[in-house]
Design an enzyme around this catalytic site. Structure first.
Site, PDB file in Angstrom:
ATOM      1  CG  ASP A 175      -2.079   0.970   1.084  1.00  0.00           C
ATOM      2  OD1 ASP A 175      -2.449   1.303  -0.059  1.00  0.00           O
ATOM      3  OD2 ASP A 175      -2.609   1.415   2.122  1.00  0.00           O
ATOM      4  CG  HIS A 215      -0.415   2.360  -9.452  1.00  0.00           C
ATOM      5  ND1 HIS A 215      -0.587   1.916  -8.157  1.00  0.00           N
ATOM      6  CD2 HIS A 215      -1.535   3.084  -9.740  1.00  0.00           C
ATOM      7  CE1 HIS A 215      -1.758   2.347  -7.692  1.00  0.00           C
ATOM      8  NE2 HIS A 215      -2.341   3.063  -8.633  1.00  0.00           N
ATOM      9  CG  LEU A 233      10.164 -17.113  -4.549  1.00  0.00           C
ATOM     10  CD1 LEU A 233       9.808 -17.115  -3.078  1.00  0.00           C
ATOM     11  CD2 LEU A 233      10.972 -15.846  -4.856  1.00  0.00           C
TER      12      LEU A 233
HETATM   13  C1  IPE Z   1      -5.212  -2.786  -0.227  1.00  0.00           C
HETATM   14  O1  IPE Z   1      -4.946  -1.443  -0.432  1.00  0.00           O
HETATM   15  C2  IPE Z   1      -5.265  -3.512  -1.540  1.00  0.00           C
HETATM   16  C3  IPE Z   1      -3.983  -3.652  -2.235  1.00  0.00           C
HETATM   17  C4  IPE Z   1      -2.817  -3.293  -1.785  1.00  0.00           C
HETATM   18  C5  IPE Z   1      -4.068  -4.275  -3.525  1.00  0.00           C
HETATM   19  P1  IPE Z   1      -6.114  -0.376  -0.558  1.00  0.00           P
HETATM   20  O2  IPE Z   1      -5.452   0.943  -0.750  1.00  0.00           O
HETATM   21  O3  IPE Z   1      -7.082  -0.799  -1.604  1.00  0.00           O
HETATM   22  O4  IPE Z   1      -6.811  -0.484   0.857  1.00  0.00           O
HETATM   23  P2  IPE Z   1      -7.674   0.567   1.677  1.00  0.00           P
HETATM   24  O5  IPE Z   1      -8.678   1.137   0.725  1.00  0.00           O
HETATM   25  O6  IPE Z   1      -6.723   1.603   2.168  1.00  0.00           O
HETATM   26  O7  IPE Z   1      -8.255  -0.227   2.794  1.00  0.00           O
HETATM   27  C1  IPE Z   2      -1.548   0.249  -3.479  1.00  0.00           C
HETATM   28  O1  IPE Z   2      -1.348   1.613  -3.498  1.00  0.00           O
HETATM   29  C2  IPE Z   2      -1.739  -0.320  -4.863  1.00  0.00           C
HETATM   30  C3  IPE Z   2      -3.108  -0.780  -5.168  1.00  0.00           C
HETATM   31  C4  IPE Z   2      -4.083  -0.822  -4.318  1.00  0.00           C
HETATM   32  C5  IPE Z   2      -3.352  -1.236  -6.511  1.00  0.00           C
HETATM   33  P1  IPE Z   2      -2.559   2.649  -3.465  1.00  0.00           P
HETATM   34  O2  IPE Z   2      -2.944   2.962  -4.870  1.00  0.00           O
HETATM   35  O3  IPE Z   2      -3.645   2.141  -2.607  1.00  0.00           O
HETATM   36  O4  IPE Z   2      -1.840   3.899  -2.802  1.00  0.00           O
HETATM   37  P2  IPE Z   2      -2.458   4.874  -1.727  1.00  0.00           P
HETATM   38  O5  IPE Z   2      -2.971   4.044  -0.603  1.00  0.00           O
HETATM   39  O6  IPE Z   2      -3.550   5.635  -2.423  1.00  0.00           O
HETATM   40  O7  IPE Z   2      -1.309   5.738  -1.336  1.00  0.00           O
HETATM   41 MG    MG Z   3      -4.107   2.346  -0.647  1.00  0.00          MG
END
Ligand code: IPE
Ligand code: IPE
Ligand code: MG
Length: 250
Positions: free
Chosen positions: A21, A38, A132
């Site tokens: 995240d 990303h 792995l």
């Molecule tokens: C969790 O992150 C999902 C992934 C890392 C793929 P999110 O950014 O979607 O989660 P929330 O919305 O903060 O709970």
């Molecule tokens: C995690 O990063 C990646 C996915 C959920 C695909 P986020 O896109 O949720 O990044 P934040 O949480 O908005 O910083």
């Molecule tokens: Mg996120």
């Protein structure tokens, strides 16, 4: 207890699950687009696979795209799909050379045909690799996983193949996505969960499989997470006393 080799071997997780995240916030801090975040996140995935490989950790599960992430703006979803596709094409041969096996978990039918095929090809190509195991959770939700397992079991009961009173935890586990139909083996539950990005929540990741997982949260945004961050998580893990509900002998 001394810090000898056998002890450190024992306290190394066999399976690490990772909620990657913070890509969006990483980009925002740099005045970049979320897509740049990303992309940077993709590079971190590669680094962590390398680090786990060197540390001889047998299994990693990355949360790449949740069931709920479909609700993000179409533009971001499209970009993530394109990045998955490109990363797969770019990395698969090298991963295969390193004897890495790739496995996807999640509801695939929502993905485009080409992406579904690329996933299937990557899995087939690397099927016999045993250095792995890298599982990538896409279109994955813990609730989805449990629901699809229940649907399968209910179908077996309805058709008379299975008696309802024969349903137990082991059987349910075998219908979940950690059951490896290719080998007939059960992938072990994660010993350690790492969530980057500062939030302390599970966000519908492996709900069943994390019943006894050690949970590690760090503030590092995913694109900045690296081998050193992994070492810190492993050091923290090594200090945990896992009891699984029992009382340990002292
Ligand atoms: C969790 O992150 C999902 C992934 C890392 C793929 P999110 O950014 O979607 O989660 P929330 O919305 O903060 O709970
Ligand atoms: C995690 O990063 C990646 C996915 C959920 C695909 P986020 O896109 O949720 O990044 P934040 O949480 O908005 O910083
Ligand atoms: Mg996120």
């Amino acid at each position: 207890m001394g810090g000898n080799q056998s002890v450190s071997e024992e306290i190394r997780p066999r399976h690490i699950a990772i909620i990657m995240d913070g890509n969006g916030r990483w980009a925002q801090q740099r005045n970049k687009s979320r897509s740049a975040g990303h992309r940077a996140g993709g590079r971190a995935v590669r680094q962590i696979i390398e680090a786990a490989y060197r540390l001889k950790i047998p299994c990693l599960t990355f949360f790449a795209f949740s069931s709920e992430n479909w609700q993000r703006p179409q533009k971001e979803v499209d970009l993530l799909m394109e990045l998955f596709m490109r990363a797969l094409r770019r990395e698969i041969n090298e991963l295969h050379d390193q004897q890495v096996r790739i496995r996807f978990i999640g509801e695939r039918s929502d993905f485009s045909r080409p992406l579904q095929e690329a996933m299937r090809e990557a899995e087939n190509l690397t099927l016999k690799n045993d250095e792995l195991l890298v599982q990538i959770a896409v279109g994955y939700g813990g609730r989805w996983d449990i629901t699809q397992a229940c649907r399968t079991i209910a179908g077996e009961v309805a058709s008379g193949q299975l008696q309802a009173d024969k349903i137990d935890e082991n059987m349910l586990a075998q219908k979940l996505s950690f059951h490896d139909a290719e080998t007939g083996m059960q992938i072990p539950d994660p010993d350690l969960l790492i969530r980057t990005g500062g939030e302390k929540r599970i966000s519908n990741f492996l709900l069943w499989q994390m019943a006894y997982t050690e949970l590690y949260f760090c503030d590092t945004l995913w694109p900045d997470f690296n081998a050193q961050g992994l070492d810190q998580a492993l050091a923290w893990f090594a200090g945990r006393q896992r009891r699984f509900g029992k009382v340990l002998d002292t």
